[in-house]
Motif scaffolding. Sequence first.
Motif, PDB file in Angstrom:
ATOM      1  N   LYS A 141      43.737 -82.173  19.304  1.00 21.72           N
ATOM      2  CA  LYS A 141      42.766 -82.851  18.445  1.00 21.72           C
ATOM      3  C   LYS A 141      42.888 -82.360  17.000  1.00 21.72           C
ATOM      4  N   GLU A 142      42.995 -81.047  16.809  1.00 18.05           N
ATOM      5  CA  GLU A 142      43.136 -80.495  15.454  1.00 18.05           C
ATOM      6  C   GLU A 142      44.411 -80.988  14.792  1.00 18.05           C
ATOM      7  N   ASP A 145      43.910 -84.657  13.834  1.00 17.41           N
ATOM      8  CA  ASP A 145      43.006 -84.756  12.682  1.00 17.41           C
ATOM      9  C   ASP A 145      43.703 -84.361  11.391  1.00 17.41           C
ATOM     10  N   LYS A 146      44.512 -83.310  11.447  1.00 16.99           N
ATOM     11  CA  LYS A 146      45.248 -82.861  10.253  1.00 16.99           C
ATOM     12  C   LYS A 146      46.238 -83.930   9.803  1.00 16.99           C
ATOM     13  N   TYR A 148      46.014 -87.152  10.353  1.00 21.86           N
ATOM     14  CA  TYR A 148      45.227 -88.270   9.833  1.00 21.86           C
ATOM     15  C   TYR A 148      44.773 -87.990   8.395  1.00 21.86           C
TER      16      TYR A 148
END
Length: 155
Positions: A141-142, A145-146, A148
């Motif tokens: 997930k991290e 997100d990074k 994105y």
Amino acid sequence: MGKGLFKTSDINIKNRRATFDYDFIDQYTAGIVLTGTEIKSIRLGKASLVDTFCYFSRNELWVKNMNVSEYFYGSYNNHASRRDRKLLLQKKELMKLQRQVKESGFTIVPVKLYINNHGLAKLVIALAKGKKLYDKREAIKERDDKRYMDRFLKK
């Protein structure tokens, strides 16, 4: 600059799966005891750290399952591709690692194999603790997100 035709930056074999499966606590750089055909294969980049791990035997540290492909010009002197190889560390580092591995949940994983400036093969190993499934999901997930944020903030 490395010996021969190879630069030190050319040979940099990583264990990418290890960063996903483990949290690294401490890292060490160890030398490896190799035969002549093994170092030649490593200099050609014919090695893999997939599914490798380290273990202690008689107070010595060994790496198991490291695949170093047979050297093409090796003839009858060739090596076994998946043999156990001894790692070289200072005695105090070995004792410290051995104490920490005896604790539950800790293991030693090879992270990176490279050739240093003197033409010697070095293996970066890490004292690691296994991640739980939810930790792996959190890491994915991290990372997403990074990606994105980087993609849309640069526009």
